[in-house]
Scaffold this motif. Structure first.
Motif, PDB file in Angstrom:
ATOM      1  N   VAL A 150     -23.673  28.618  68.067  1.00  0.00           N
ATOM      2  CA  VAL A 150     -24.933  27.948  68.424  1.00  0.00           C
ATOM      3  C   VAL A 150     -24.656  26.683  69.234  1.00  0.00           C
ATOM      4  CG1 VAL A 150     -26.932  26.720  67.483  1.00  0.00           C
ATOM      5  CG2 VAL A 150     -26.258  28.921  66.532  1.00  0.00           C
ATOM      6  N   ILE A 151     -23.695  25.887  68.797  1.00  0.00           N
ATOM      7  CA  ILE A 151     -23.393  24.642  69.522  1.00  0.00           C
ATOM      8  C   ILE A 151     -22.811  24.947  70.901  1.00  0.00           C
ATOM      9  CG2 ILE A 151     -21.980  22.552  69.504  1.00  0.00           C
ATOM     10  CD1 ILE A 151     -22.250  22.584  66.436  1.00  0.00           C
ATOM     11  N   VAL A 152     -21.933  25.941  70.983  1.00  0.00           N
ATOM     12  CA  VAL A 152     -21.358  26.321  72.277  1.00  0.00           C
ATOM     13  C   VAL A 152     -22.447  26.891  73.188  1.00  0.00           C
ATOM     14  CG1 VAL A 152     -19.756  27.924  73.400  1.00  0.00           C
ATOM     15  CG2 VAL A 152     -19.012  26.615  71.422  1.00  0.00           C
ATOM     16  N   ALA A 153     -23.390  27.648  72.636  1.00  0.00           N
ATOM     17  CA  ALA A 153     -24.500  28.168  73.447  1.00  0.00           C
ATOM     18  C   ALA A 153     -25.352  27.027  73.991  1.00  0.00           C
ATOM     19  CB  ALA A 153     -25.345  29.123  72.621  1.00  0.00           C
ATOM     20  N   LEU A 154     -25.559  25.984  73.193  1.00  0.00           N
ATOM     21  CA  LEU A 154     -26.292  24.804  73.680  1.00  0.00           C
ATOM     22  C   LEU A 154     -25.535  24.104  74.807  1.00  0.00           C
ATOM     23  CD1 LEU A 154     -27.589  23.277  70.332  1.00  0.00           C
ATOM     24  CD2 LEU A 154     -28.979  24.154  72.206  1.00  0.00           C
ATOM     25  N   ILE A 155     -24.230  23.934  74.620  1.00  0.00           N
ATOM     26  CA  ILE A 155     -23.406  23.314  75.663  1.00  0.00           C
ATOM     27  C   ILE A 155     -23.437  24.159  76.927  1.00  0.00           C
ATOM     28  CG2 ILE A 155     -21.032  22.718  76.308  1.00  0.00           C
ATOM     29  CD1 ILE A 155     -20.581  22.007  73.327  1.00  0.00           C
ATOM     30  N   PHE A 156     -23.303  25.473  76.775  1.00  0.00           N
ATOM     31  CA  PHE A 156     -23.316  26.396  77.913  1.00  0.00           C
ATOM     32  C   PHE A 156     -24.661  26.332  78.639  1.00  0.00           C
ATOM     33  CE2 PHE A 156     -23.480  30.834  79.619  1.00  0.00           C
ATOM     34  CZ  PHE A 156     -22.401  30.738  80.475  1.00  0.00           C
ATOM     35  N   GLY A 157     -25.748  26.247  77.885  1.00  0.00           N
ATOM     36  CA  GLY A 157     -27.072  26.151  78.496  1.00  0.00           C
ATOM     37  C   GLY A 157     -27.272  24.854  79.257  1.00  0.00           C
ATOM     38  N   ILE A 158     -26.790  23.756  78.696  1.00  0.00           N
ATOM     39  CA  ILE A 158     -26.908  22.461  79.374  1.00  0.00           C
ATOM     40  C   ILE A 158     -26.072  22.433  80.645  1.00  0.00           C
ATOM     41  CG2 ILE A 158     -26.361  20.007  79.146  1.00  0.00           C
ATOM     42  CD1 ILE A 158     -27.187  20.311  76.162  1.00  0.00           C
ATOM     43  N   ILE A 159     -24.859  22.977  80.570  1.00  0.00           N
ATOM     44  CA  ILE A 159     -24.002  23.035  81.756  1.00  0.00           C
ATOM     45  C   ILE A 159     -24.631  23.915  82.822  1.00  0.00           C
ATOM     46  CG2 ILE A 159     -21.791  23.951  82.602  1.00  0.00           C
ATOM     47  CD1 ILE A 159     -20.524  22.782  80.078  1.00  0.00           C
ATOM     48  N   ASN A 160     -25.186  25.059  82.416  1.00  0.00           N
ATOM     49  CA  ASN A 160     -25.829  25.939  83.392  1.00  0.00           C
ATOM     50  C   ASN A 160     -27.092  25.325  83.982  1.00  0.00           C
ATOM     51  OD1 ASN A 160     -24.062  28.079  83.565  1.00  0.00           O
ATOM     52  ND2 ASN A 160     -24.977  29.169  81.854  1.00  0.00           N
ATOM     53  N   ALA A 161     -27.748  24.447  83.234  1.00  0.00           N
ATOM     54  CA  ALA A 161     -28.972  23.821  83.743  1.00  0.00           C
ATOM     55  C   ALA A 161     -28.687  22.695  84.726  1.00  0.00           C
ATOM     56  CB  ALA A 161     -29.806  23.296  82.580  1.00  0.00           C
ATOM     57  N   PHE A 162     -27.589  21.962  84.515  1.00  0.00           N
ATOM     58  CA  PHE A 162     -27.347  20.779  85.336  1.00  0.00           C
ATOM     59  C   PHE A 162     -26.192  20.922  86.325  1.00  0.00           C
ATOM     60  CE2 PHE A 162     -29.501  19.070  81.556  1.00  0.00           C
ATOM     61  CZ  PHE A 162     -30.582  18.473  82.191  1.00  0.00           C
ATOM     62  N   VAL A 163     -25.094  21.518  85.911  1.00  0.00           N
ATOM     63  CA  VAL A 163     -23.908  21.578  86.771  1.00  0.00           C
ATOM     64  C   VAL A 163     -23.944  22.785  87.700  1.00  0.00           C
ATOM     65  CG1 VAL A 163     -21.391  21.694  86.776  1.00  0.00           C
ATOM     66  CG2 VAL A 163     -22.561  20.348  85.040  1.00  0.00           C
ATOM     67  N   ARG A 164     -24.398  23.929  87.184  1.00  0.00           N
ATOM     68  CA  ARG A 164     -24.365  25.174  87.968  1.00  0.00           C
ATOM     69  C   ARG A 164     -25.162  25.084  89.275  1.00  0.00           C
ATOM     70  NH1 ARG A 164     -27.025  30.624  87.116  1.00  0.00           N
ATOM     71  NH2 ARG A 164     -25.606  32.068  88.159  1.00  0.00           N
ATOM     72  N   PRO A 165     -26.387  24.515  89.288  1.00  0.00           N
ATOM     73  CA  PRO A 165     -27.093  24.425  90.577  1.00  0.00           C
ATOM     74  C   PRO A 165     -26.341  23.590  91.606  1.00  0.00           C
ATOM     75  CG  PRO A 165     -28.615  24.054  88.784  1.00  0.00           C
ATOM     76  CD  PRO A 165     -27.248  24.079  88.186  1.00  0.00           C
ATOM     77  N   LEU A 166     -25.706  22.525  91.169  1.00  0.00           N
ATOM     78  CA  LEU A 166     -24.928  21.701  92.095  1.00  0.00           C
ATOM     79  C   LEU A 166     -23.716  22.474  92.616  1.00  0.00           C
ATOM     80  CD1 LEU A 166     -24.545  18.921  93.392  1.00  0.00           C
ATOM     81  CD2 LEU A 166     -23.235  18.268  91.375  1.00  0.00           C
ATOM     82  N   ALA A 167     -23.054  23.200  91.739  1.00  0.00           N
ATOM     83  CA  ALA A 167     -21.896  24.004  92.162  1.00  0.00           C
ATOM     84  C   ALA A 167     -22.315  25.106  93.133  1.00  0.00           C
ATOM     85  CB  ALA A 167     -21.206  24.607  90.940  1.00  0.00           C
ATOM     86  N   LYS A 168     -23.469  25.708  92.889  1.00  0.00           N
ATOM     87  CA  LYS A 168     -23.955  26.746  93.803  1.00  0.00           C
ATOM     88  C   LYS A 168     -24.319  26.164  95.165  1.00  0.00           C
ATOM     89  CE  LYS A 168     -26.565  30.113  92.343  1.00  0.00           C
ATOM     90  NZ  LYS A 168     -27.626  30.870  91.638  1.00  0.00           N
ATOM     91  N   LEU A 169     -24.884  24.960  95.170  1.00  0.00           N
ATOM     92  CA  LEU A 169     -25.241  24.320  96.430  1.00  0.00           C
ATOM     93  C   LEU A 169     -23.997  23.965  97.240  1.00  0.00           C
ATOM     94  CD1 LEU A 169     -27.528  23.140  98.185  1.00  0.00           C
ATOM     95  CD2 LEU A 169     -27.152  20.978  96.986  1.00  0.00           C
ATOM     96  N   ILE A 170     -23.005  23.421  96.567  1.00  0.00           N
ATOM     97  CA  ILE A 170     -21.768  23.050  97.262  1.00  0.00           C
ATOM     98  C   ILE A 170     -21.039  24.274  97.805  1.00  0.00           C
ATOM     99  CG2 ILE A 170     -19.461  22.063  96.888  1.00  0.00           C
ATOM    100  CD1 ILE A 170     -20.819  20.075  94.965  1.00  0.00           C
ATOM    101  N   SER A 171     -21.074  25.365  97.055  1.00  0.00           N
ATOM    102  CA  SER A 171     -20.323  26.560  97.468  1.00  0.00           C
ATOM    103  C   SER A 171     -21.192  27.568  98.210  1.00  0.00           C
ATOM    104  CB  SER A 171     -19.684  27.216  96.252  1.00  0.00           C
ATOM    105  OG  SER A 171     -20.688  27.647  95.362  1.00  0.00           O
ATOM    106  N   LEU A 172     -22.329  27.160  98.692  1.00  0.00           N
ATOM    107  CA  LEU A 172     -23.242  28.066  99.396  1.00  0.00           C
ATOM    108  C   LEU A 172     -22.589  28.826 100.555  1.00  0.00           C
ATOM    109  CD1 LEU A 172     -26.138  29.101  99.356  1.00  0.00           C
ATOM    110  CD2 LEU A 172     -26.743  27.254 100.901  1.00  0.00           C
ATOM    111  N   PRO A 173     -21.742  28.197 101.377  1.00  0.00           N
ATOM    112  CA  PRO A 173     -21.092  28.984 102.439  1.00  0.00           C
ATOM    113  C   PRO A 173     -20.226  30.126 101.897  1.00  0.00           C
ATOM    114  CG  PRO A 173     -20.870  26.651 102.890  1.00  0.00           C
ATOM    115  CD  PRO A 173     -21.452  26.770 101.520  1.00  0.00           C
ATOM    116  N   PHE A 174     -19.530  29.883 100.781  1.00  0.00           N
ATOM    117  CA  PHE A 174     -18.715  30.945 100.188  1.00  0.00           C
ATOM    118  C   PHE A 174     -19.583  32.048  99.584  1.00  0.00           C
ATOM    119  CE2 PHE A 174     -15.782  27.278  99.827  1.00  0.00           C
ATOM    120  CZ  PHE A 174     -14.795  27.769 100.666  1.00  0.00           C
ATOM    121  N   ILE A 175     -20.717  31.663  99.025  1.00  0.00           N
ATOM    122  CA  ILE A 175     -21.633  32.660  98.465  1.00  0.00           C
ATOM    123  C   ILE A 175     -22.175  33.554  99.570  1.00  0.00           C
ATOM    124  CG2 ILE A 175     -23.854  32.968  97.305  1.00  0.00           C
ATOM    125  CD1 ILE A 175     -23.232  30.405  95.735  1.00  0.00           C
ATOM    126  N   ILE A 176     -22.531  32.945 100.691  1.00  0.00           N
ATOM    127  CA  ILE A 176     -23.036  33.725 101.824  1.00  0.00           C
ATOM    128  C   ILE A 176     -21.926  34.600 102.401  1.00  0.00           C
ATOM    129  CG2 ILE A 176     -23.936  33.548 104.187  1.00  0.00           C
ATOM    130  CD1 ILE A 176     -25.424  30.998 103.227  1.00  0.00           C
TER     131      ILE A 176
END
Length: 127
Positions: free
Chosen positions: A42-68
């Motif tokens: 449960v605690i790891v799922a909370l940490i994973f959710g918080i990381i996916n909510a805040f860090v993941r969008p920034l990582a996706k934005l920075i790596s957008l050329p690689f995603i494309i």
């Protein structure tokens, strides 16, 4: 909004637990106490959710050329990085969650988590 976050946390917890069950390099420790493992999940799922909510969008934005360039396949690498970051943060809180190797364990674990979350997301009453 809080109910939606709770449902997503439960889905993430189940997906993380299944990934730990299927991928040998992802572990929730060797504690025989079931409630201690559930608490850790449960605690790891909370940490994973918080990381996916805040860090993941920034990582996706920075790596957008690689995603494309890779037609979206680089998103799995970003998901693996989020899983590794979750493992690192869980270690800082002395939680028994660990991902051994980046490529084999984190990437395959992120694939398992993505597919399990997608399947369980179909049963989400909010969607």
């Amino acid at each position: 909004m809080l109910a939606d976050f709770a449902i997503k946390t439960v889905i993430n917890g189940i997906a993380l637990w299944i990934a730990a069950w299927l991928v040998p390099g992802i572990t929730f420790g060797s504690n025989p106490d079931t409630w201690a493992v559930v608490r850790t999940v449960v605690i790891v799922a909370l940490i994973f959710g918080i990381i996916n909510a805040f860090v993941r969008p920034l990582a996706k934005l920075i790596s957008l050329p690689f995603i494309i360039l890779t037609l979206g396949l680089f998103v799995f690498i970003i998901n693996a990085l989020m899983l590794e970051l979750t493992s690192w943060v869980a270690g800082k809180f002395d939680l028994a969650f660990h991902v051994e190797h980046f490529f084999w364990d984190a990437v395959i674990g992120s694939l398992v988590i993505t597919f399990v979350s997608m399947i369980l997301g179909f049963f989400n009453p909010k969607d």
